[in-house]
Design an enzyme around this catalytic site. Structure first.
Site, PDB file in Angstrom:
ATOM      1  N   GLY A  53       5.413   4.340  -8.813  1.00  0.00           N
ATOM      2  CA  GLY A  53       6.144   3.075  -8.976  1.00  0.00           C
ATOM      3  C   GLY A  53       5.188   1.895  -8.994  1.00  0.00           C
ATOM      4  O   GLY A  53       5.249   1.019  -9.862  1.00  0.00           O
ATOM      5  N   HIS A  54       4.259   1.883  -8.020  1.00  0.00           N
ATOM      6  CA  HIS A  54       3.253   0.816  -7.989  1.00  0.00           C
ATOM      7  C   HIS A  54       2.354   0.875  -9.228  1.00  0.00           C
ATOM      8  O   HIS A  54       2.024  -0.144  -9.817  1.00  0.00           O
ATOM      9  CB  HIS A  54       2.360   0.944  -6.752  1.00  0.00           C
ATOM     10  CG  HIS A  54       3.085   0.851  -5.437  1.00  0.00           C
ATOM     11  ND1 HIS A  54       3.408   1.953  -4.685  1.00  0.00           N
ATOM     12  CD2 HIS A  54       3.550  -0.213  -4.742  1.00  0.00           C
ATOM     13  CE1 HIS A  54       4.010   1.576  -3.584  1.00  0.00           C
ATOM     14  NE2 HIS A  54       4.125   0.257  -3.587  1.00  0.00           N
ATOM     15  N   LYS A 108      13.435  -1.576  -8.233  1.00  0.00           N
ATOM     16  CA  LYS A 108      13.904  -0.734  -7.121  1.00  0.00           C
ATOM     17  C   LYS A 108      14.383  -1.611  -5.962  1.00  0.00           C
ATOM     18  O   LYS A 108      15.384  -1.329  -5.328  1.00  0.00           O
ATOM     19  CB  LYS A 108      12.761   0.166  -6.685  1.00  0.00           C
ATOM     20  CG  LYS A 108      12.841   0.563  -5.264  1.00  0.00           C
ATOM     21  CD  LYS A 108      12.958   2.015  -5.046  1.00  0.00           C
ATOM     22  CE  LYS A 108      13.022   2.327  -3.581  1.00  0.00           C
ATOM     23  NZ  LYS A 108      12.114   1.523  -2.786  1.00  0.00           N
ATOM     24  N   ASP A 109      13.634  -2.684  -5.691  1.00  0.00           N
ATOM     25  CA  ASP A 109      14.038  -3.633  -4.645  1.00  0.00           C
ATOM     26  C   ASP A 109      14.704  -4.809  -5.345  1.00  0.00           C
ATOM     27  O   ASP A 109      14.145  -5.906  -5.443  1.00  0.00           O
ATOM     28  CB  ASP A 109      12.809  -4.054  -3.842  1.00  0.00           C
ATOM     29  CG  ASP A 109      12.129  -2.851  -3.212  1.00  0.00           C
ATOM     30  OD1 ASP A 109      12.636  -2.359  -2.205  1.00  0.00           O
ATOM     31  OD2 ASP A 109      11.116  -2.378  -3.766  1.00  0.00           O
ATOM     32  N   GLY A 155       0.808  -1.216   0.000  1.00  0.00           N
ATOM     33  CA  GLY A 155       0.000   0.000   0.000  1.00  0.00           C
ATOM     34  C   GLY A 155       0.841   1.265   0.000  1.00  0.00           C
ATOM     35  O   GLY A 155       2.016   1.230  -0.353  1.00  0.00           O
ATOM     36  N   ALA A 156       0.213   2.396   0.395  1.00  0.00           N
ATOM     37  CA  ALA A 156       0.847   3.723   0.293  1.00  0.00           C
ATOM     38  C   ALA A 156       1.362   3.899  -1.145  1.00  0.00           C
ATOM     39  O   ALA A 156       2.534   4.186  -1.380  1.00  0.00           O
ATOM     40  CB  ALA A 156       1.963   3.890   1.313  1.00  0.00           C
TER      41      ALA A 156
HETATM   42  P1  AMP Z   1       6.014  -2.146  -1.521  1.00  0.00           P
HETATM   43  O1  AMP Z   1       4.603  -1.672  -1.462  1.00  0.00           O
HETATM   44  O2  AMP Z   1       7.007  -1.158  -1.033  1.00  0.00           O
HETATM   45  O3  AMP Z   1       6.193  -3.524  -0.928  1.00  0.00           O
HETATM   46  O4  AMP Z   1       6.356  -2.301  -3.059  1.00  0.00           O
HETATM   47  C1  AMP Z   1       5.533  -3.078  -3.892  1.00  0.00           C
HETATM   48  C2  AMP Z   1       6.205  -3.225  -5.214  1.00  0.00           C
HETATM   49  O5  AMP Z   1       6.407  -1.945  -5.796  1.00  0.00           O
HETATM   50  C3  AMP Z   1       7.592  -3.886  -5.122  1.00  0.00           C
HETATM   51  O6  AMP Z   1       7.724  -4.821  -6.176  1.00  0.00           O
HETATM   52  C4  AMP Z   1       8.527  -2.727  -5.297  1.00  0.00           C
HETATM   53  O7  AMP Z   1       9.769  -3.085  -5.845  1.00  0.00           O
HETATM   54  C5  AMP Z   1       7.733  -1.866  -6.264  1.00  0.00           C
HETATM   55  N1  AMP Z   1       8.230  -0.492  -6.248  1.00  0.00           N
HETATM   56  C6  AMP Z   1       8.391   0.307  -5.165  1.00  0.00           C
HETATM   57  N2  AMP Z   1       8.956   1.485  -5.536  1.00  0.00           N
HETATM   58  C7  AMP Z   1       9.136   1.420  -6.871  1.00  0.00           C
HETATM   59  C8  AMP Z   1       9.677   2.317  -7.843  1.00  0.00           C
HETATM   60  N3  AMP Z   1      10.129   3.524  -7.513  1.00  0.00           N
HETATM   61  N4  AMP Z   1       9.717   1.909  -9.129  1.00  0.00           N
HETATM   62  C9  AMP Z   1       9.260   0.676  -9.485  1.00  0.00           C
HETATM   63  N5  AMP Z   1       8.733  -0.206  -8.622  1.00  0.00           N
HETATM   64  C10 AMP Z   1       8.677   0.153  -7.338  1.00  0.00           C
END
Ligand code: AMP
Length: 290
Positions: A40-41, A154-155, A35-36
């Protein structure tokens, strides 16, 4: 952007019924999130809608992958806005279980081990993080049964480990890596960026700038690992980032390279992380074939 009506799936039972009702002519494409949401998401959702994909997201802040209680407590939660953004992005369903639905009333006692590719970097900075992350992704793959799953570069270490898990543990899931989305000034988008003050945000640019510096050195022909690592460190420190790690890695193993292990033909990536205003930030950049 075509709008769908987003189905809210709050339990595994609801998810199972939704999954069974999907048209098998279209592939199911999963985007796991905590979430949040930010751009990117949203870029992952766009990828998930390609090839006629039925895009399903998950929204679950996974306690198993937080080693610090305060990080879990402070993780931004914006569920209503997230659902609105998913719907606008054409996501067809979101699985948003509570803790008991995900792990059962008595919790989860069996955790995956990330192996050697998870020992360094985020694995060393955040003990237990990758075991917790892989465990929840494993459960999501089992429950959603997607044909493809989309993760952000990114990760990069997370992406590597999920690909490795799908390979090693025989998941018939194609794990697709998607490019990093950045602000115009280079800062990688992250749900944690909201915790930065305006001056902290300027310091945080040290991560992406250090990567550009070593990419330039690499493009000019430098293959001196010690020198490249030093450049990453110096550049971040000068920007006011408290460096957690800064290394060149071999993409095939996600292990740090040194003079003894660096070989021509390896695909090199620079990975960096550090704290700004007590916010843990990470970034990386592919350099090329050595
Ligand atoms: P999270 O909600 O932080 O667990 O991220 C969910 C997905 O979004 C993960 O696969 C992250 O790698 C991806 N993500 C987060 N930030 C970015 C970004 N800046 N660019 C591309 N993917 C992203």
């Amino acid at each position: 952007m075509p709008r769908t009506s987003l189905r809210l799936l709050k339990t595994w039972t609801e998810l199972r019924a939704w999954r069974a009702a999907q048209n098998s002519a279209r592939p199911v494409h999963l985007v796991p999130t905590m979430g949040a949401l930010h751009e990117g998401h949203l870029s992952l959702f766009r990828h998930a809608r390609s090839d006629q994909g039925i895009a399903i997201a998950s929204l679950f802040v996974n306690p198993l992958q937080f080693e610090r209680k305060e990080d879990l407590a402070n993780y931004p939660r914006t569920v209503e806005e997230d659902c609105a953004q998913m719907e606008a992005a054409g996501v067809e369903a979101v699985y948003m279980p509570d803790l008991a639905d995900m792990y059962g009333a008595d919790g989860c006692q069996i955790l995956l081990d990330a192996g050697p590719g998870g020992e360094h970097f985020e694995g060393a900075a955040r003990p237990g993080h990758f075991g917790g992350m892989l465990t929840v992704v494993h459960k999501l793959f089992q429950r959603v049964q997607p044909q493809r799953a989309f993760f952000g570069a990114k990760d990069a270490q997370q992406l590597f480990l999920v690909q490795r898990m799908a390979h090693d543990l025989d998941f018939p899931v194609e794990v697709v890596g998607c490019p990093i989305v950045r602000e115009d000034d280079g800062l990688a988008l992250s749900s944690r960026n909201v915790h930065l003050s305006s001056s902290g945000r300027v310091h945080a640019l040290g991560l992406s700038k250090s990567l550009v510096t070593v990419a330039n050195s690499f493009d000019k022909g430098s293959r001196d690992i010690e020198h490249l690592n030093q450049q990453l460190n110096t550049s971040m420190e000068q920007s006011g980032v408290r460096v957690a790690y800064a290394n060149i890695i071999d993409e095939a193993t996600f292990l740090p390279l040194d003079e003894a292990t660096a070989k021509p033909g390896q695909r090199w990536r620079a990975v960096v992380a550090g704290r700004v205003e007590d916010v843990h930030l990470l970034d990386n950049r592919y350099l090329g074939t050595a």
